[in-house]
Design a protein around this motif. Structure first.
Motif, PDB file in Angstrom:
ATOM      1  N   CYS A 275       3.984   2.198   0.275  1.00 36.63           N
ATOM      2  CA  CYS A 275       4.886   1.079   0.474  1.00 36.63           C
ATOM      3  C   CYS A 275       6.016   1.545   1.381  1.00 36.63           C
ATOM      4  CB  CYS A 275       5.471   0.600  -0.855  1.00 36.63           C
ATOM      5  SG  CYS A 275       4.234  -0.050  -2.016  1.00 36.63           S
ATOM      6  N   THR A 276       6.448   0.684   2.271  1.00 39.83           N
ATOM      7  CA  THR A 276       7.574   1.018   3.141  1.00 39.83           C
ATOM      8  C   THR A 276       8.834   1.186   2.299  1.00 39.83           C
ATOM      9  OG1 THR A 276       6.552  -0.248   4.921  1.00 39.83           O
ATOM     10  CG2 THR A 276       8.889   0.270   5.166  1.00 39.83           C
ATOM     11  N   SER A 277       9.702   2.097   2.698  1.00 36.61           N
ATOM     12  CA  SER A 277      10.907   2.387   1.930  1.00 36.61           C
ATOM     13  C   SER A 277      11.745   1.134   1.702  1.00 36.61           C
ATOM     14  CB  SER A 277      11.749   3.436   2.663  1.00 36.61           C
ATOM     15  OG  SER A 277      12.991   3.616   2.018  1.00 36.61           O
ATOM     16  N   TYR A 278      12.165   0.931   0.457  1.00 37.35           N
ATOM     17  CA  TYR A 278      13.030  -0.202   0.123  1.00 37.35           C
ATOM     18  C   TYR A 278      14.402  -0.062   0.769  1.00 37.35           C
ATOM     19  CZ  TYR A 278       9.587  -1.106  -3.571  1.00 37.35           C
ATOM     20  OH  TYR A 278       8.436  -1.360  -4.268  1.00 37.35           O
ATOM     21  N   VAL A 284      11.032  -6.094   5.343  1.00 39.63           N
ATOM     22  CA  VAL A 284      11.125  -6.784   4.060  1.00 39.63           C
ATOM     23  C   VAL A 284      10.220  -6.104   3.042  1.00 39.63           C
ATOM     24  CG1 VAL A 284      11.650  -8.984   5.170  1.00 39.63           C
ATOM     25  CG2 VAL A 284       9.270  -8.411   4.641  1.00 39.63           C
ATOM     26  N   ARG A 285      10.535  -6.283   1.787  1.00 36.73           N
ATOM     27  CA  ARG A 285       9.689  -5.716   0.739  1.00 36.73           C
ATOM     28  C   ARG A 285       8.286  -6.314   0.826  1.00 36.73           C
ATOM     29  NH1 ARG A 285      12.953  -4.744  -4.885  1.00 36.73           N
ATOM     30  NH2 ARG A 285      14.686  -3.573  -3.973  1.00 36.73           N
ATOM     31  N   GLY A 286       7.323  -5.485   0.536  1.00 37.81           N
ATOM     32  CA  GLY A 286       5.932  -5.901   0.669  1.00 37.81           C
ATOM     33  C   GLY A 286       5.279  -5.335   1.910  1.00 37.81           C
ATOM     34  N   SER A 287       6.080  -4.691   2.794  1.00 33.39           N
ATOM     35  CA  SER A 287       5.520  -4.052   3.980  1.00 33.39           C
ATOM     36  C   SER A 287       4.861  -2.729   3.593  1.00 33.39           C
ATOM     37  CB  SER A 287       6.607  -3.808   5.025  1.00 33.39           C
ATOM     38  OG  SER A 287       7.189  -5.031   5.444  1.00 33.39           O
ATOM     39  N   ILE A 288       3.943  -2.292   4.436  1.00 37.99           N
ATOM     40  CA  ILE A 288       3.171  -1.073   4.185  1.00 37.99           C
ATOM     41  C   ILE A 288       3.331  -0.120   5.375  1.00 37.99           C
ATOM     42  CG2 ILE A 288       0.806  -0.152   4.032  1.00 37.99           C
ATOM     43  CD1 ILE A 288       0.051  -2.643   2.451  1.00 37.99           C
ATOM     44  N   VAL A 372       3.190  -1.837   8.883  1.00 36.89           N
ATOM     45  CA  VAL A 372       2.540  -3.148   8.940  1.00 36.89           C
ATOM     46  C   VAL A 372       3.499  -4.135   8.284  1.00 36.89           C
ATOM     47  CG1 VAL A 372       0.454  -4.450   8.460  1.00 36.89           C
ATOM     48  CG2 VAL A 372       0.333  -1.958   8.709  1.00 36.89           C
ATOM     49  N   LYS A 373       4.077  -5.013   9.102  1.00 38.13           N
ATOM     50  CA  LYS A 373       5.167  -5.873   8.651  1.00 38.13           C
ATOM     51  C   LYS A 373       4.669  -7.083   7.862  1.00 38.13           C
ATOM     52  CE  LYS A 373       8.597  -6.668  11.323  1.00 38.13           C
ATOM     53  NZ  LYS A 373       9.389  -7.211  12.452  1.00 38.13           N
ATOM     54  N   ASN A 374       5.504  -7.484   6.918  1.00 43.95           N
ATOM     55  CA  ASN A 374       5.331  -8.765   6.218  1.00 43.95           C
ATOM     56  C   ASN A 374       3.940  -8.943   5.608  1.00 43.95           C
ATOM     57  OD1 ASN A 374       7.956  -9.388   7.205  1.00 43.95           O
ATOM     58  ND2 ASN A 374       7.053 -10.138   9.113  1.00 43.95           N
ATOM     59  N   VAL A 375       3.418  -7.849   5.053  1.00 49.85           N
ATOM     60  CA  VAL A 375       2.114  -7.938   4.388  1.00 49.85           C
ATOM     61  C   VAL A 375       2.243  -8.659   3.055  1.00 49.85           C
ATOM     62  CG1 VAL A 375       0.179  -6.594   3.462  1.00 49.85           C
ATOM     63  CG2 VAL A 375       1.368  -5.801   5.495  1.00 49.85           C
ATOM     64  N   ASN A 376       3.423  -8.543   2.463  1.00 50.56           N
ATOM     65  CA  ASN A 376       3.676  -9.119   1.136  1.00 50.56           C
ATOM     66  C   ASN A 376       2.733  -8.529   0.089  1.00 50.56           C
ATOM     67  OD1 ASN A 376       5.241 -10.764  -0.527  1.00 50.56           O
ATOM     68  ND2 ASN A 376       3.762 -12.448  -0.447  1.00 50.56           N
TER      69      ASN A 376
END
Length: 383
Positions: A275-278, A284-288, A372-376
Motif C-alpha cells: 500500500c502506498t504510504s499514508y 489518496v488512500r487505496g493507492s498501491i 498506481v493511483k486511485n485504485v481504491n
C-alpha cells in the motif's frame, strides 16, 4: 563513553527526528562470566537525569565474544544478563517501561542458532523484539558481478528461515528486527541489494530494518565525507516517501513458475507491492506502490492487469548517473540527477506520469517504483 559524547549522539538523533537505541557494553564480565553492570548503571542514571528517551540493547554479535575477549557467552548466560539489565531499567523511573531489544546475533550459522535458542528459553519474555544481523557478502573480497547474482540476493531468505526456526514456542507475539549491514565493494553501486533486503524482509513479516551505517563506516554508508547523499540514501528516501507498511500479494503471469522439490527459482526480475504510504499526501488512500528490481542485462516489459489496467501510474525510475555506470556515486531519477538544493534542502522527487494502460518498461540493471493511483484497494484504505 564520555558524557559529552552521549549528549552529542542523543542530540543528533533527537534533532533528526530519530529514536536512539543504545547498545550497552556486554564485554565487561565478572569472574563467573556474568555481566558486570556497574558501568552501565552509571550511564543509565546519567541518561535518566537528562530525561533522554532511549531504548536499550546489550552487546553486539555475542557469538563473537570469544574472539574479542577470549571467553564465550552461551545463550543461557546471555539471557540472564538481559534479565539483569531489565531489572536495572525497572529501578530507574525514566526507563521502567523502556524497550529492550536483543540478542543482536550475527549470521545465523548452527552455533549462532543454538545461542539464540538458549537465549529465548531464558529471556524470551524479557525482550520487546528479537534482533539479528544480516550480511550478504564480505565486501573486501566481493566483485562487481556478485551484486547482480540472484543466488546472493536469496541468501537473505535462507537466513530468515533459520532465524524463525530458532525461535521458541510463544515468541510469535514478538517483533523481529533485522540489523542489516548489507555489503558493498568500494565505489560500487549496491543499492539493488538494499532494495531487495527491504522488500524481502517486509514480505517475510520483519517489522523493522536498521541500516549500517549513516556515515564513514566501511563502504556502505549513506552519505560521503562531505555529507553528500549516496545512492542508498536516495533509495531509502524514496522508499520512505512511497512505501507503506502493508505488504500485498502479487502474481506475475509468465514469470512465476511452480517450484520443484529441492529446486529454488531465482528470478532476475524482483517485484514487490505495498500500500502506498499514508503519510504521502500526493496520493489518496487505496493507492498501491510496486517496486521492481531488474537484474537482467536487457529491458523488461510489464503490463498491469485487472483493476490496475486503467489507472494512471507515476513512475520513479532510479539509474546510475554519469559515465561510471555501476561504479557511480550519483543517481538520477527519471533522467534527472539527484543532488541537495543546499545544505538543508532536499530536491523535489518528481514522478513521471504514465497514461492508463501503458506498458511499464524497466531498463536493464535498474530499480523503479510505480505508484498506481486511485485504485481504491480495500486493504489500503485503512491503517
Amino acid at each position: 563513553m564520555q558524557e559529552r559524547s552521549l549528549d552529542k549522539l542523543y542530540n543528533f538523533a533527537d534533532c533528526s527526528g530519530l529514536h536512539l537505541i543504545f547498545a550497552l557494553n556486554a564485554l565487561r564480565r565478572n569472574p563467573n562470566n556474568s555481566w558486570n553492570s556497574s558501568n552501565a548503571l552509571s550511564l543509565l542514571k546519567y541518561s535518566a537525569s537528562k530525561k533522554y528517551n532511549i531504548s536499550w540493547e546489550l552487546g553486539n554479535e555475542p557469538n563473537n565474544y570469544r574472539t574479542l575477549i577470549g571467553r564465550s557467552v552461551n545463550g543461557s548466560q546471555l539471557g540472564k544478563d538481559y534479565i539483569q539489565l531489565r531489572s536495572l531499567l525497572q529501578l530507574i523511573r525514566t526507563y521502567s517501561r523502556a524497550n529492550l531489544y536483543g540478542p543482536n546475533i550475527g549470521r545465523p550459522r548452527k552455533n549462532v542458532i543454538a545461542l539464540l535458542e538458549g537465549f529465548m528459553k531464558v529471556a524470551g519474555s524479557t525482550v520487546d523484539a528479537v534482533t539479528w544481523q544480516h550480511y550478504y557478502i564480505d565486501g573486501r573480497v566481493a566483485k562487481v558481478n556478485d551484486f547482480l547474482k540472484t543466488r546472493l540476493l536469496d541468501t537473505l531468505s535462507d537466513q530468515i528461515r533459520k532465524i524463525q526456526k530458532g525461535k521458541v514456542a510463544g515468541l510469535d507475539n514478538y517483533r523481529q528486527d533485522a540489523n542489516t549491514s548489507g555489503a558493498s565493494v568500494r565505489d560500487v553501486d549496491s543499492h539493488r541489494l538494499w532494495l531487495n533486503t527491504l522488500g524481502l524482509l517486509a514480505s517475510q513479516g520483519i517489522d523493522v530494518v536498521v541500516r549500517h551505517s549513516f556515515l564513514d563506516h566501511g563502504h556502505n554508508h549513506l552519505v560521503d565525507q562531505n555529507f553528500n547523499p549516496l545512492p542508498d540514501y536516495w533509495l531509502s528516501l524514496l522508499y520512505k516517501r512511497l512505501i507503506g507498511p502493508k505488504v500485498l500479494a502479487i502474481h506475475v503471469a509468465g514469470l512465476q513458475r511452480k517450484p520443484r522439490p529441492g529446486r529454488v527459482i531465482r528470478d532476475k526480475l524482483r517485484i514487490y507491492a505495498h500500500c502506498t504510504s499514508y503519510h504521502n499526501h500526493n496520493y489518496v488512500r487505496g493507492s498501491i506502490t510496486l517496486y521492481i528490481i531488474n537484474l537482467h542485462r536487457s529491458r523488461k516489459k510489464i503490463k498491469l492487469a485487472g483493476t490496475l489496467r486503467d489507472k494512471i501510474v507515476h513512475q520513479y525510475l532510479l539509474q546510475p548517473y554519469g559515465k561510471d555506470g555501476l561504479h557511480s556515486k550519483s543517481v538520477q531519477l527519471n533522467g534527472q540527477p539527484l543532488a541537495m538544493v543546499d545544505d538543508g534542502t532536499l530536491p523535489e522527487l518528481k514522478p513521471r506520469p504514465l497514461r492508463a494502460g501503458r506498458t511499464l518498461v524497466i531498463p536493464p540493471l535498474t530499480m523503479s517504483f510505480y505508484v498506481v493511483k486511485n485504485v481504491n484497494a480495500l486493504a489500503c484504505r485503512y491503517r
